[in-house]
Design an enzyme around this catalytic site. Structure first.
Site, PDB file in Angstrom:
ATOM      1  N   SER A  11       0.878  -1.167   0.000  1.00 22.02           N
ATOM      2  CA  SER A  11       0.000   0.000   0.000  1.00 22.02           C
ATOM      3  C   SER A  11       0.912   1.212   0.000  1.00 22.02           C
ATOM      4  O   SER A  11       1.635   1.439   0.958  1.00 22.02           O
ATOM      5  CB  SER A  11      -0.896  -0.018   1.234  1.00 22.02           C
ATOM      6  OG  SER A  11      -1.598   1.200   1.309  1.00 22.02           O
ATOM      7  N   ARG A  12       0.889   1.981  -1.106  1.00 21.87           N
ATOM      8  CA  ARG A  12       1.896   3.039  -1.238  1.00 21.87           C
ATOM      9  C   ARG A  12       1.564   4.308  -0.491  1.00 21.87           C
ATOM     10  O   ARG A  12       2.439   5.074  -0.168  1.00 21.87           O
ATOM     11  CB  ARG A  12       2.108   3.369  -2.723  1.00 21.87           C
ATOM     12  CG  ARG A  12       2.712   2.205  -3.452  1.00 21.87           C
ATOM     13  CD  ARG A  12       3.170   2.593  -4.846  1.00 21.87           C
ATOM     14  NE  ARG A  12       3.355   1.368  -5.601  1.00 21.87           N
ATOM     15  CZ  ARG A  12       2.552   0.937  -6.564  1.00 21.87           C
ATOM     16  NH1 ARG A  12       1.533   1.686  -6.936  1.00 21.87           N
ATOM     17  NH2 ARG A  12       2.773  -0.193  -7.170  1.00 21.87           N
ATOM     18  N   VAL A  13       0.282   4.567  -0.250  1.00 22.26           N
ATOM     19  CA  VAL A  13      -0.032   5.829   0.421  1.00 22.26           C
ATOM     20  C   VAL A  13      -0.774   5.642   1.739  1.00 22.26           C
ATOM     21  O   VAL A  13      -1.032   6.592   2.439  1.00 22.26           O
ATOM     22  CB  VAL A  13      -0.882   6.758  -0.482  1.00 22.26           C
ATOM     23  CG1 VAL A  13      -0.145   7.090  -1.751  1.00 22.26           C
ATOM     24  CG2 VAL A  13      -2.223   6.140  -0.785  1.00 22.26           C
TER      25      VAL A  13
END
Lengths: 509, 127
Positions: free
Chosen positions: A371-373
């Protein structure tokens, strides 16, 4: 005989006549030159715009609508929004004078509609006050804010390792029958159980209608339908409707985002969407590219997912979160459409067939998911306990495969493997049972602190259930406090540990 | 193989020729020969439409007018004003089945203000 009100009849007649009165001006008309496979080619109508709606006056089926996708020198290629049965060459075509739009607003909640906003649930017609354009530009840079509020899925593995924030686009990707829809469904159920007020919009793109019917039934049973809109298209619908479904659903979700509320979009699934678009493009004679998809298949999905966003405070701070689903073939995430959507989204949850059949469900791959953000958006309480969960789980999976060959392992490795097995067991979660914040925090904390170290792996789930039941009955006030999402106080942590150790004694041996 | 020439370009070329004063017969013959040569005879009617469109864009409109009764001179003038072109050719047709009103078909344009259409449309409205 039914009682007929004369006043009503005359009013109806007068309304009908007013509606039929046309202004005495010339209207632009064209003519259908060819038709077939859901595509009509039209001569004339030089004033037609891209994505504009056309009305074809057929001889037997009344007016059939179509929308313009190809504007060429001699003719227009339009995709029919209904069956091509009644349409024939020589039929007159008029401009409707508007681009495609769908009804939007709270009236749609609890309804099952098609991508044109026509009810499919047998209920009354939808009298929405507003209509929203199906194709709409995404919000610009200044209208956005970084993703910072959590959107809890209720699935421990996701909320602890790959947290999703409101306004994020998190892809759910995996082979068929690996539990992709189940994750989306649990997330929707969790919104209702935790009373988050998030509106769900489930878009079924070419899904078997029996599956959609089962899903709607389940949502009704769980009491989620009141805050859900289902946009359904089946495999027998024309490709044009499959193509429009996600955009129409997004238009419905955007209403809530733009009014300061929060909505969750689920696109199930975008692989079928790309296939429907490929069919349309090939029939419109657009040049095929890789895997016969048209050149703009990336733009097809990027413009859709860019509409999901967290709005700035000036715009009301609403949000539109997206959970697109992609189906892979034999776990190949490097195929064309999967790589496209992976690169567009802010992370992915990868479902593995192997894990699924080992009984590890949800079958989320710790190594390939990300999950990048969502980090900023993670609930503080969960964040404080799940710090190195992902790392230790990935290390465990690696060690476990390595340990199959050697029997002589040092103590540290053995401990790591045992802890990993307990964690894996803990992250297993039955379907339709999303957990609240306190349940997640207490469970992870108990395992992390080693309270369950004496419990055999097979009994971890039972111990967890016992712990949660005990906490709920004996310490409801503390747990309600913890459920607010703030970091666990030392007192609560001590309490959870003490009860966990007490509970664990019953499951040892 | 030579590049396919669009119908609009063909229409443009033919109208140019006609305006220049080349005989219509010659131009039509040449066009027919071209269509046979390029195997596009099926497009003949569409090319005629394109030529009508092109003529209309240059100010010459050929319109087909249907009415229940013969048109009066004022009516014809009104139609010419409505079509807003420098030259208007009207092909008139009287059809009592229309009951009343008028129906005009011009290149790419249409006006149907007949009583017949209104009655038919009313029949389709669900009350």
């Amino acid at each position: 005989m039914a009682d007929i009100s004369v006043t009503e009849l005359s009013k109806g007649l007068r309304d009908a006549i007013t509606k039929l009165e046309t202004s005495s001006s010339l209207e632009s008309v064209g003519v259908v030159t060819r038709v077939g496979d859901g595509v009509a080619w039209v001569h004339g109508l030089l004033g037609a715009g891209f994505s504009e709606v056309l009305q074809i006056e057929t001889k037997s089926k009344g007016v059939v609508e179509a929308f313009v996708l190809n504007l060429m020198e001699d003719e227009i290629g339009a995709v029919l929004l209904g069956s091509d049965q009644g349409v024939s060459a020589g039929d007159t075509v008029k401009l409707k004078g508007e681009i495609l739009s769908v009804p939007i607003g709270p009236e749609l909640l609890g309804r099952v509609v098609n991508p044109l906003g026509i009810p499919l649930d047998g209920g009354p017609a939808i009298n929405a006050k507003l209509r929203g354009p199906v194709e709409r530009d995404a919000i610009g840079v200044m209208g956005r804010k970084h993703v910072h509020e959590p959107l809890m899925t209720g699935i421990v593995a996701i909320d602890a390792m790959f947290p999703i924030g409101r306004g994020q686009r998190e892809l759910i990707i995996g082979d068929r029958q690996t539990g992709k829809t189940a994750i989306a469904l649990d997330t929707m159920i969790n919104q209702a159980r935790q009373k988050t007020g998030v509106v769900n919009v489930y878009v079924a793109i070419g899904q078997k209608l029996s599956k959609v019917a089962r899903l709607v039934e389940l949502l009704r049973k769980e009491g989620v339908m009141d805050q859900t809109i289902v946009v359904a298209t089946g495999p027998s619908d024309p490709a044009s409707l499959l193509y429009l479904a996600p955009y129409a659903g997004t238009a419905m979700g955007e209403y809530f985002r733009d009014n300061g509320k929060h909505a969750l979009m689920i696109y199930d699934d975008l692989t079928k969407h790309a296939v429907a678009y490929r069919q349309m493009s090939l029939l419109l004679r657009r040049p095929p590219g890789r895997e016969a998809f048209p050149g703009d298949v990336f733009y097809l999905h990027s413009r859709l997912l860019e509409r999901s966003s967290k709005l700035s405070d000036e715009l009301g701070a609403g949000s539109l979160t997206a959970l697109p689903i992609i189906e892979t073939q034999a776990g190949d995430i490097s195929a064309y459409i999967p790589t496209n959507v992976i690169s567009i989204t802010d992370g992915q949850i990868f479902m593995e067939t192997d894990l699924f059949y080992q009984g590890i469900r949800p079958a989320i791959s710790a190594g390939l998911s990300v999950s990048r953000v969502g980090g900023d958006a993670q609930t503080k309480a969960v964040k404080s306990v799940s710090g190195n969960l992902k790392l230790s789980l990935s290390q465990f999976r690696e060690l476990a495969s390595f340990a199959q060959f050697g029997s002589d392992l040092d103590d540290a490795t053995k401990r790591q493997i045992e802890r990993g097995q307990r964690l894996t067991e803990l992250l297993k979660q039955p379907q339709y049972q999303p957990l609240g914040i306190w349940e997640q925090v207490a469970s992870i904390y108990a395992v992390n602190e080693g309270a369950f170290d004496g419990v055999t792996t097979a009994k971890i789930k039972d111990a967890q259930t016992a712990l949660l039941t005990r906490l709920k009955t004996d310490n409801k006030a503390d747990m309600d406090e913890l459920n607010k999402g703030d970091k666990m106080t030392d007192k609560t942590a001590e309490l959870v540990k003490k009860i966990a150790e007490k509970v664990a004694k019953g499951f040892e041996g | 193989m030579a590049e396919r020439i669009s119908r609009r370009k063909l229409a443009d070329y033919i109208v140019d020729r006609v305006e220049r004063g080349d005989g219509i017969g010659t131009v039509v013959e040449e066009l027919a020969a071209y269509l046979i040569d390029t195997r596009r005879t099926r497009e003949a009617m569409l090319i005629v439409r394109s030529i009508e469109d092109e003529l209309a864009a240059r100010g010459t409109v050929v319109a087909h007018v249907q009415s229940a009764r013969p048109l009066s001179n004022e009516m014809k003038e009104a139609i010419q004003r409505l079509l807003n072109a420098s030259t208007v050719h009207l092909n008139e047709e009287v059809d009592p089945a229309l009951i009343g009103g008028i129906r005009i078909e011009a290149p790419g344009k249409r006006l149907d203000a007949t009583v017949k259409r209104k009655i038919l449309a009313l029949g389709q409205v669900k009350m």
